[in-house]
Design a protein around this motif. Structure first.
Motif, mmCIF file in Angstrom:
data_model
loop_
_atom_site.group_PDB
_atom_site.id
_atom_site.type_symbol
_atom_site.label_atom_id
_atom_site.label_comp_id
_atom_site.label_asym_id
_atom_site.label_seq_id
_atom_site.Cartn_x
_atom_site.Cartn_y
_atom_site.Cartn_z
ATOM 1 N N ARG A 63 5.824 -13.533 -1.694
ATOM 2 C CA ARG A 63 4.951 -12.348 -1.721
ATOM 3 C C ARG A 63 5.761 -11.071 -1.538
ATOM 4 N N PHE A 64 6.675 -11.101 -0.594
ATOM 5 C CA PHE A 64 7.501 -9.923 -0.323
ATOM 6 C C PHE A 64 8.332 -9.559 -1.550
ATOM 7 N N VAL A 65 8.979 -10.550 -2.141
ATOM 8 C CA VAL A 65 9.796 -10.295 -3.336
ATOM 9 C C VAL A 65 8.909 -9.808 -4.484
ATOM 10 N N ALA A 66 7.732 -10.378 -4.631
ATOM 11 C CA ALA A 66 6.816 -9.959 -5.707
ATOM 12 C C ALA A 66 6.393 -8.499 -5.534
ATOM 13 N N VAL A 67 6.161 -8.070 -4.304
ATOM 14 C CA VAL A 67 5.810 -6.664 -4.049
ATOM 15 C C VAL A 67 6.983 -5.762 -4.433
ATOM 16 N N LEU A 68 8.189 -6.171 -4.062
ATOM 17 C CA LEU A 68 9.370 -5.388 -4.439
ATOM 18 C C LEU A 68 9.542 -5.357 -5.954
ATOM 19 N N GLU A 69 9.359 -6.502 -6.595
ATOM 20 C CA GLU A 69 9.482 -6.567 -8.064
ATOM 21 C C GLU A 69 8.482 -5.640 -8.743
ATOM 22 N N LYS A 70 7.242 -5.689 -8.300
ATOM 23 C CA LYS A 70 6.195 -4.859 -8.897
ATOM 24 C C LYS A 70 6.571 -3.377 -8.793
ATOM 25 N N PHE A 71 7.035 -2.979 -7.627
ATOM 26 C CA PHE A 71 7.423 -1.585 -7.426
ATOM 27 C C PHE A 71 8.627 -1.228 -8.299
ATOM 28 N N LEU A 72 9.662 -2.057 -8.272
ATOM 29 C CA LEU A 72 10.879 -1.753 -9.030
ATOM 30 C C LEU A 72 10.609 -1.716 -10.531
ATOM 31 N N ALA A 73 9.751 -2.600 -11.009
ATOM 32 C CA ALA A 73 9.397 -2.595 -12.431
ATOM 33 C C ALA A 73 8.651 -1.311 -12.788
ATOM 34 N N CYS A 117 0.834 -1.212 0.000
ATOM 35 C CA CYS A 117 0.000 0.000 0.000
ATOM 36 C C CYS A 117 0.865 1.257 0.000
ATOM 37 N N HIS A 118 1.919 1.269 0.805
ATOM 38 C CA HIS A 118 2.824 2.430 0.846
ATOM 39 C C HIS A 118 3.524 2.635 -0.490
ATOM 40 N N LEU A 119 3.883 1.548 -1.127
ATOM 41 C CA LEU A 119 4.659 1.654 -2.362
ATOM 42 C C LEU A 119 3.850 2.251 -3.511
ATOM 43 N N THR A 120 2.543 2.190 -3.445
ATOM 44 C CA THR A 120 1.732 2.792 -4.506
ATOM 45 C C THR A 120 1.818 4.316 -4.467
ATOM 46 N N GLN A 121 2.302 4.857 -3.346
ATOM 47 C CA GLN A 121 2.336 6.302 -3.163
ATOM 48 C C GLN A 121 3.725 6.910 -3.365
ATOM 49 N N ILE A 122 4.697 6.102 -3.719
ATOM 50 C CA ILE A 122 6.049 6.632 -3.887
ATOM 51 C C ILE A 122 6.550 6.355 -5.294
ATOM 52 N N GLU A 123 7.627 7.052 -5.665
ATOM 53 C CA GLU A 123 8.084 6.997 -7.052
ATOM 54 C C GLU A 123 9.555 6.672 -7.252
ATOM 55 N N THR A 124 10.326 6.521 -6.177
ATOM 56 C CA THR A 124 11.758 6.277 -6.374
ATOM 57 C C THR A 124 12.264 5.136 -5.491
ATOM 58 N N GLY A 125 13.367 4.567 -5.922
ATOM 59 C CA GLY A 125 14.018 3.529 -5.134
ATOM 60 C C GLY A 125 14.486 4.048 -3.789
ATOM 61 N N ASP A 126 14.932 5.306 -3.742
ATOM 62 C CA ASP A 126 15.352 5.889 -2.463
ATOM 63 C C ASP A 126 14.197 5.942 -1.472
ATOM 64 N N GLN A 127 13.004 6.250 -1.954
ATOM 65 C CA GLN A 127 11.841 6.275 -1.074
ATOM 66 C C GLN A 127 11.523 4.873 -0.551
ATOM 67 N N LEU A 128 11.690 3.870 -1.396
ATOM 68 C CA LEU A 128 11.514 2.485 -0.953
ATOM 69 C C LEU A 128 12.470 2.178 0.186
ATOM 70 N N LEU A 129 13.723 2.562 0.013
ATOM 71 C CA LEU A 129 14.729 2.270 1.029
ATOM 72 C C LEU A 129 14.475 3.055 2.307
ATOM 73 N N GLU A 130 13.917 4.258 2.198
ATOM 74 C CA GLU A 130 13.544 5.021 3.399
ATOM 75 C C GLU A 130 12.516 4.246 4.212
ATOM 76 N N ILE A 131 11.581 3.619 3.521
ATOM 77 C CA ILE A 131 10.558 2.834 4.216
ATOM 78 C C ILE A 131 11.168 1.580 4.838
#
Length: 192
Positions: A130-140, A77-91
């Motif tokens: 599931r965790f890896v799939a969420v990361l993949e979806k965001f990174l893609a 849910c959080h990842l739908t609101q961000i746009e960069t890899g740095d923001q992912l890493l902040e989370i």
């Protein structure tokens, strides 16, 4: 009017106590006596609420898997609101957002027990998938030019780094390790 059943609540409390004991003593050391003492119940009540030892292990495995799945859903849910890899890493690597260290330690104890309890493997692997799939979806999404193979590799690398960080929490590892692990994850995202 009959009294409402306390079984779901007491079962959760006992599972929480069991997770504490597994974190403290390992799966083999989390005896029914220790779990009962931690939960504040008499030992025979463990069977009433969770069943025999194998059923307790299965219930703990499901409890841990459910907790990680819930965390993964929150992350998605959080990842739908961000746009960069740095923001992912902040989370993922936020100082104040550690996963309950008992959860990570229970995960490790359950994983280490798969040899004796092979039925534990599938739910734990599904959680990781599931965790890896969420990361993949965001990174893609944020790196549309990256190949699926590269996205998958980076997602696997970030997930491994993140899980390593959680496993270090119980050790009270030096705070600079969090920074270094985040930098390693950042280097991975930069390859996309």
């Amino acid at each position: 009017m009959p009294r409402p059943s306390l079984k779901p609540q007491r079962s959760e409390e006992i599972l929480d106590a069991y997770m504490t004991c597994v974190a403290r003593y390992g799966l083999d050391g989390a005896t029914q006596e220790r779990v009962a003492a931690e939960a504040g119940v008499k030992r025979p009540l463990l069977r009433h609420y969770l069943g025999n030892r194998d059923q307790m292990i299965g219930a703990l495995n499901q409890h841990v898997a459910d907790a990680f799945n819930n965390l993964t859903l929150e992350l998605d849910c959080h990842l739908t609101q961000i746009e960069t890899g740095d923001q992912l890493l902040e989370i993922l690597f936020a100082e104040d957002e550690e996963i309950d260290p008992r959860l990570a330690t229970a995960w490790q104890g359950l994983s280490a027990s798969v040899g004796d309890h092979p039925e534990l493997a599938e739910p734990l692997l599904e959680v990781l998938a599931r965790f890896v799939a969420v990361l993949e979806k965001f990174l893609a999404r944020v790196s549309p030019d990256a190949t699926p193979e590269r996205v998958k590799a980076v997602a696997q690398g970030i997930s491994t780094i993140f899980l390593s960080l959680d496993s270090l929490a119980a050790l009270d590892a030096p705070s600079n390790w969090r920074t270094e692990l985040r930098r390693a994850a950042s280097l991975l995202t930069e390859t996309l």
